[in-house]
Scaffold this motif. Structure first.
Motif, PDB file in Angstrom:
ATOM      1  N   ALA A 126       0.836  -1.207   0.000  1.00 46.25           N
ATOM      2  CA  ALA A 126       0.000   0.000   0.000  1.00 46.25           C
ATOM      3  C   ALA A 126       0.872   1.259   0.000  1.00 46.25           C
ATOM      4  N   ARG A 127       0.413   2.291  -0.695  1.00 46.67           N
ATOM      5  CA  ARG A 127       1.096   3.592  -0.718  1.00 46.67           C
ATOM      6  C   ARG A 127       0.051   4.672  -0.491  1.00 46.67           C
ATOM      7  N   PHE A 128       0.275   5.461   0.565  1.00 48.23           N
ATOM      8  CA  PHE A 128      -0.663   6.526   0.918  1.00 48.23           C
ATOM      9  C   PHE A 128      -0.046   7.870   0.590  1.00 48.23           C
ATOM     10  N   GLY A 129      -0.815   8.754  -0.002  1.00 45.56           N
ATOM     11  CA  GLY A 129      -0.267  10.068  -0.293  1.00 45.56           C
ATOM     12  C   GLY A 129      -1.335  11.056  -0.709  1.00 45.56           C
ATOM     13  N   GLN A 130      -0.936  12.321  -0.667  1.00 44.09           N
ATOM     14  CA  GLN A 130      -1.819  13.407  -1.115  1.00 44.09           C
ATOM     15  C   GLN A 130      -1.057  14.196  -2.181  1.00 44.09           C
ATOM     16  N   PRO A 131      -1.071  13.705  -3.429  1.00 48.34           N
ATOM     17  CA  PRO A 131      -0.269  14.322  -4.488  1.00 48.34           C
ATOM     18  C   PRO A 131      -0.923  15.519  -5.175  1.00 48.34           C
ATOM     19  N   GLU A 132      -2.034  16.013  -4.620  1.00 52.43           N
ATOM     20  CA  GLU A 132      -2.752  17.106  -5.286  1.00 52.43           C
ATOM     21  C   GLU A 132      -1.856  18.293  -5.582  1.00 52.43           C
ATOM     22  N   VAL A 133      -0.901  18.561  -4.673  1.00 55.66           N
ATOM     23  CA  VAL A 133      -0.022  19.723  -4.844  1.00 55.66           C
ATOM     24  C   VAL A 133       0.725  19.647  -6.177  1.00 55.66           C
ATOM     25  N   LEU A 161       2.710  18.778   1.488  1.00 49.89           N
ATOM     26  CA  LEU A 161       3.531  19.739   0.741  1.00 49.89           C
ATOM     27  C   LEU A 161       4.462  19.060  -0.262  1.00 49.89           C
ATOM     28  N   THR A 162       4.937  17.857   0.055  1.00 50.58           N
ATOM     29  CA  THR A 162       5.797  17.161  -0.911  1.00 50.58           C
ATOM     30  C   THR A 162       4.987  16.393  -1.938  1.00 50.58           C
ATOM     31  N   GLY A 163       3.802  15.930  -1.545  1.00 48.30           N
ATOM     32  CA  GLY A 163       3.022  15.077  -2.431  1.00 48.30           C
ATOM     33  C   GLY A 163       3.579  13.669  -2.549  1.00 48.30           C
ATOM     34  N   ASP A 164       4.684  13.396  -1.845  1.00 51.23           N
ATOM     35  CA  ASP A 164       5.300  12.063  -1.942  1.00 51.23           C
ATOM     36  C   ASP A 164       4.492  11.035  -1.156  1.00 51.23           C
ATOM     37  N   PRO A 165       4.240   9.873  -1.744  1.00 56.12           N
ATOM     38  CA  PRO A 165       3.527   8.831  -1.008  1.00 56.12           C
ATOM     39  C   PRO A 165       4.394   8.220   0.082  1.00 56.12           C
ATOM     40  N   ILE A 166       3.753   7.702   1.106  1.00 57.05           N
ATOM     41  CA  ILE A 166       4.461   6.959   2.147  1.00 57.05           C
ATOM     42  C   ILE A 166       4.102   5.474   2.048  1.00 57.05           C
ATOM     43  N   THR A 167       5.004   4.639   2.568  1.00 57.99           N
ATOM     44  CA  THR A 167       4.778   3.189   2.514  1.00 57.99           C
ATOM     45  C   THR A 167       3.770   2.775   3.592  1.00 57.99           C
ATOM     46  N   ALA A 168       3.321   1.536   3.471  1.00 54.31           N
ATOM     47  CA  ALA A 168       2.401   0.982   4.465  1.00 54.31           C
ATOM     48  C   ALA A 168       3.057   0.976   5.848  1.00 54.31           C
ATOM     49  N   GLU A 169       4.338   0.598   5.901  1.00 63.16           N
ATOM     50  CA  GLU A 169       5.064   0.556   7.175  1.00 63.16           C
ATOM     51  C   GLU A 169       5.091   1.928   7.840  1.00 63.16           C
ATOM     52  N   GLU A 170       5.418   2.943   7.031  1.00 58.90           N
ATOM     53  CA  GLU A 170       5.453   4.316   7.541  1.00 58.90           C
ATOM     54  C   GLU A 170       4.052   4.747   8.001  1.00 58.90           C
ATOM     55  N   ALA A 171       3.043   4.386   7.222  1.00 60.72           N
ATOM     56  CA  ALA A 171       1.659   4.736   7.593  1.00 60.72           C
ATOM     57  C   ALA A 171       1.304   4.100   8.931  1.00 60.72           C
ATOM     58  N   TYR A 172       1.811   2.899   9.165  1.00 61.01           N
ATOM     59  CA  TYR A 172       1.569   2.231  10.441  1.00 61.01           C
ATOM     60  C   TYR A 172       2.298   2.960  11.577  1.00 61.01           C
ATOM     61  N   ARG A 173       3.551   3.330  11.293  1.00 54.57           N
ATOM     62  CA  ARG A 173       4.377   3.973  12.309  1.00 54.57           C
ATOM     63  C   ARG A 173       3.766   5.295  12.785  1.00 54.57           C
ATOM     64  N   ILE A 174       3.137   6.019  11.885  1.00 56.76           N
ATOM     65  CA  ILE A 174       2.577   7.319  12.267  1.00 56.76           C
ATOM     66  C   ILE A 174       1.102   7.234  12.673  1.00 56.76           C
ATOM     67  N   GLY A 175       0.575   6.023  12.713  1.00 53.75           N
ATOM     68  CA  GLY A 175      -0.778   5.853  13.248  1.00 53.75           C
ATOM     69  C   GLY A 175      -1.902   6.072  12.255  1.00 53.75           C
TER      70      GLY A 175
END
Ligand code: CAA
Length: 258
Positions: A126-133, A161-175
């Motif tokens: 999974a990759r989560f991100g907000q690339p609208e910028v 602000l970066t629009g860069d997606p984060i990994t599933a692991e990172e998404a887990y780490r940040i809750g």
């Protein structure tokens, strides 16, 4: 069975499964899809045979965002008239728990849709991100609001602000997500969790969900009072009588939703 244009819908063991079904465009969320999705959520919410809802996509994408084709030529008057995110607000009022099972891209509106669900199970890919910028715009379906509440200002701003997606692991780490499982196990894990919740007394489940969203939206004092009144309200249910009687009789309770 009902005919759907952009969804596949199934029911098993009191769990409804909604699969977003525009694979050729990575489940881009066009107006018709979101309308159909929200109508379906509301219909399932009214259906006594359903106690929990799982929302998923496919292995490549949960959803790669709002449909850019539909927005590319639109001007501000058209966008204001279209008011396309109004329908998304109705997701907030679905009373049954919604679990997102996310594999692949959950970008832009796809990430916002996952965050509008109550729980998120992520597959490893999974990759989560907000690339609208990167498109010269910004999120319009809760990306700046829900993400900030979920992960805090600093992390939200970095993602936005970066629009860069984060990994599933990172998404887990940040809750942002509840857990990460192998990609091919993602839907099964979400279904297992949904079936566990489906065994619980529905009115208690409903009021717990209501009270938690109240916590995100109000003062501690008002929230505590809200919680207490919900707690008392459950003493009017048959399921409360059954739950406590079953405990005293040392047997498993059977909850009816009344
Ligand atoms: N809208 C419309 N079509 C989309 C789409 C979207 N958001 N995302 C992907 N597609 C389409 C592509 O145009 C492509 O179609 P064709 O085969 O006809 O060319 C098809 O899906 C497959 O996509 P790619 O060929 O691009 O696949 P890839 O593996 O090379 O890249 C990707 C995948 C990185 C997710 C890339 O598709 C991408 O960047 N998509 C857009 C993501 C995005 O910007 N989302 C935010 C949208 S704005 C928004 O969501 C606003 C809001 O707040 C609600």
């Amino acid at each position: 069975e009902r005919a759907y244009q952009h969804l596949l819908v199934d029911l098993s063991d009191r769990v409804a499964i909604i699969r977003l079904n525009r694979p050729e465009v990575l489940n881009a969320l066009n107006l018709a899809l979101v309308d159909e999705l929200v109508d379906t959520l509301e219909r399932l919410d009214r259906d006594d045979a359903v106690r929990c809802i799982v929302l998923t996509g496919n292995e490549r994408a949960f959803a790669a965002g709002a449909d850019i084709m539909e927005m590319a030529e639109a001007g501000v008057v058209e966008m204001k008239r279209r008011n396309q995110f109004r329908v998304w607000d109705r997701i907030r009022w679905i009373t049954k728990p919604i679990i997102a099972a996310v594999n692949g891209y959950a970008l832009g509106g796809g990430c916002e849709l996952a965050m509008a669900c109550d729980l998120i199970i992520a597959g490893e890919n999974a990759r989560f991100g907000q690339p609208e910028v990167n498109l010269g715009v910004m999120p319009g379906a809760g990306g700046t609001q829900r993400l900030t509440r979920l992960v805090g200002k600093a992390r939200a701003l970095e993602i936005l602000l970066t629009g860069d997606p984060i990994t599933a692991e990172e998404a887990y780490r940040i809750g942002l997500v509840n857990r990460v499982v192998p990609t091919e196990a993602c839907l099964d894990e979400a279904l297992r969790l949904a079936r566990r919740i489906a065994e619980k007394p529905p009115m208690a489940v409903r009021l717990i969900k209501e009270a938690v969203y109240k916590a995100l939206d109000t003062t501690l004092q008002d929230g505590m009072e809200y919680e207490r009144n919900c707690f008392y309200l459950l003493f009017a249910t048959e399921d409360k009588a059954e739950g406590m009687r079953a405990f005293l009789e040392k047997r498993r309770p059977s909850f009816k939703g009344r």
